[in-house]
Design an enzyme around this catalytic site. Structure first.
Site, PDB file in Angstrom:
ATOM      1  N   LYS A  51      26.649 -77.825  22.268  1.00  0.00           N
ATOM      2  CA  LYS A  51      27.809 -78.512  22.846  1.00  0.00           C
ATOM      3  C   LYS A  51      27.407 -79.626  23.807  1.00  0.00           C
ATOM      4  O   LYS A  51      28.274 -80.296  24.370  1.00  0.00           O
ATOM      5  CB  LYS A  51      28.695 -77.501  23.592  1.00  0.00           C
ATOM      6  CG  LYS A  51      29.438 -76.547  22.674  1.00  0.00           C
ATOM      7  CD  LYS A  51      30.539 -75.830  23.430  1.00  0.00           C
ATOM      8  CE  LYS A  51      31.501 -75.153  22.470  1.00  0.00           C
ATOM      9  NZ  LYS A  51      32.582 -74.460  23.178  1.00  0.00           N
TER      10      LYS A  51
ATOM     11  N   ARG B 272      44.478 -69.420  24.242  1.00  0.00           N
ATOM     12  CA  ARG B 272      45.462 -70.421  24.652  1.00  0.00           C
ATOM     13  C   ARG B 272      46.423 -70.676  23.509  1.00  0.00           C
ATOM     14  O   ARG B 272      47.330 -69.929  23.249  1.00  0.00           O
ATOM     15  CB  ARG B 272      44.762 -71.736  25.040  1.00  0.00           C
ATOM     16  CG  ARG B 272      44.181 -71.743  26.414  1.00  0.00           C
ATOM     17  CD  ARG B 272      43.198 -72.851  26.563  1.00  0.00           C
ATOM     18  NE  ARG B 272      42.101 -72.695  25.603  1.00  0.00           N
ATOM     19  CZ  ARG B 272      41.001 -73.410  25.589  1.00  0.00           C
ATOM     20  NH1 ARG B 272      40.864 -74.390  26.441  1.00  0.00           N
ATOM     21  NH2 ARG B 272      40.054 -73.183  24.717  1.00  0.00           N
TER      22      ARG B 272
ATOM     23  N   HIS C 201      40.225 -70.647  33.301  1.00  0.00           N
ATOM     24  CA  HIS C 201      39.182 -69.614  33.279  1.00  0.00           C
ATOM     25  C   HIS C 201      39.366 -68.653  34.457  1.00  0.00           C
ATOM     26  O   HIS C 201      39.246 -67.441  34.313  1.00  0.00           O
ATOM     27  CB  HIS C 201      37.787 -70.243  33.427  1.00  0.00           C
ATOM     28  CG  HIS C 201      37.301 -71.054  32.262  1.00  0.00           C
ATOM     29  ND1 HIS C 201      36.947 -72.374  32.374  1.00  0.00           N
ATOM     30  CD2 HIS C 201      37.072 -70.722  30.962  1.00  0.00           C
ATOM     31  CE1 HIS C 201      36.510 -72.819  31.212  1.00  0.00           C
ATOM     32  NE2 HIS C 201      36.582 -71.846  30.326  1.00  0.00           N
TER      33      HIS C 201
HETATM   34  P1  ADP Z   1      33.338 -71.411  24.653  1.00  0.00           P
HETATM   35  O1  ADP Z   1      32.315 -72.478  24.392  1.00  0.00           O
HETATM   36  O2  ADP Z   1      32.776 -70.023  24.481  1.00  0.00           O
HETATM   37  O3  ADP Z   1      34.641 -71.602  23.929  1.00  0.00           O
HETATM   38  P2  ADP Z   1      34.806 -72.069  27.069  1.00  0.00           P
HETATM   39  O4  ADP Z   1      34.272 -72.179  28.461  1.00  0.00           O
HETATM   40  O5  ADP Z   1      35.435 -73.271  26.482  1.00  0.00           O
HETATM   41  O6  ADP Z   1      33.594 -71.527  26.215  1.00  0.00           O
HETATM   42  O7  ADP Z   1      35.873 -70.888  26.997  1.00  0.00           O
HETATM   43  C1  ADP Z   1      35.538 -69.560  27.346  1.00  0.00           C
HETATM   44  C2  ADP Z   1      36.721 -68.668  27.070  1.00  0.00           C
HETATM   45  O8  ADP Z   1      37.765 -68.971  27.991  1.00  0.00           O
HETATM   46  C3  ADP Z   1      37.321 -68.817  25.672  1.00  0.00           C
HETATM   47  O9  ADP Z   1      37.757 -67.546  25.217  1.00  0.00           O
HETATM   48  C4  ADP Z   1      38.514 -69.720  25.898  1.00  0.00           C
HETATM   49  O10 ADP Z   1      39.535 -69.501  24.930  1.00  0.00           O
HETATM   50  C5  ADP Z   1      38.958 -69.254  27.279  1.00  0.00           C
HETATM   51  N1  ADP Z   1      39.717 -70.288  27.981  1.00  0.00           N
HETATM   52  C6  ADP Z   1      39.345 -71.553  28.241  1.00  0.00           C
HETATM   53  N2  ADP Z   1      40.332 -72.217  28.885  1.00  0.00           N
HETATM   54  C7  ADP Z   1      41.354 -71.339  29.023  1.00  0.00           C
HETATM   55  C8  ADP Z   1      42.677 -71.413  29.570  1.00  0.00           C
HETATM   56  N3  ADP Z   1      43.158 -72.555  30.066  1.00  0.00           N
HETATM   57  N4  ADP Z   1      43.456 -70.301  29.522  1.00  0.00           N
HETATM   58  C9  ADP Z   1      42.972 -69.161  28.964  1.00  0.00           C
HETATM   59  N5  ADP Z   1      41.751 -69.026  28.425  1.00  0.00           N
HETATM   60  C10 ADP Z   1      40.953 -70.102  28.441  1.00  0.00           C
END
Ligand code: ADP
Length: 159
Positions: free
Chosen positions: A43, A92, A19
């Site tokens: 979630k 990803r 992130h």
């Molecule tokens: P959500 O519940 O909205 O998916 P997340 O916190 O899991 O929330 O992810 C938020 C955003 O960050 C999403 O677009 C996700 O694809 C992106 N993201 C999460 N981990 C990574 C990573 N390792 N590299 C790039 N983007 C990421």
């Protein structure tokens, strides 16, 4: 030139180095970035919204032009309220694509004036997810290399 403010929405439960990489690179493209933490009750997050706001603020302290907030309304309504016009998301692996594609197209239908921009993950973070951090922590493994130090501490305190 007009100010380009992007909203980076997500659950951030917890925020990871993946992130942070999206945030860091997003800041090169936009004049300002609002990290918008979704409550995401469906979630069943490990951390409360207030805990997530605190951990993201601490982790992103060194960046300028960034705000960290929570929201519990429709994303496009939040984006408009903030006078932003871009939604930033990370991509990803291929499995992210379908969900992100659906969400981006739905949001475009609802709000044609708001664009979704995708930041391709750095290759070193392509496998990194909040879900796996929690799984490793629950099973007693080491996860310090995947999250900033303040987050590692908060995750350890939870288990
Ligand atoms: P959500 O519940 O909205 O998916 P997340 O916190 O899991 O929330 O992810 C938020 C955003 O960050 C999403 O677009 C996700 O694809 C992106 N993201 C999460 N981990 C990574 C990573 N390792 N590299 C790039 N983007 C990421």
């Amino acid at each position: 030139m007009k100010n380009r403010i992007a909203v980076y929405p997500g659950t951030f439960d917890p925020i990871t180095n993946g992130h942070l990489d999206v945030i860091e690179r997003g800041l090169k493209l936009f004049d300002g970035l609002i990290v918008a933490i979704a409550e995401s009750p469906v979630k069943e997050p490990l951390f409360t919204v207030d805990e997530r706001i605190k951990m993201v603020k601490d982790a992103a302290r060194k960046y300028k032009n960034i705000k960290v907030e929570s929201f519990d309304c429709l994303l496009i309504d939040y984006v408009r309220k903030k006078k932003a016009n871009i939604i930033l998301r990370g991509l990803r692996v291929i499995s992210d694509f379908e969900y992100e594609f659906q969400m981006a197209l739905t949001n475009r239908k609802l709000a044609p004036d708001i664009e979704t921009a995708f930041m391709m993950t750095a290759e070193g973070y392509s496998y990194l997810s909040s879900r796996f951090i929690k799984e490793i922590a629950r099973l007693g493994g080491r996860f310090d290399c995947f999250v900033p130090p303040n987050v590692a501490k908060m995750v350890k305190e939870k288990f």
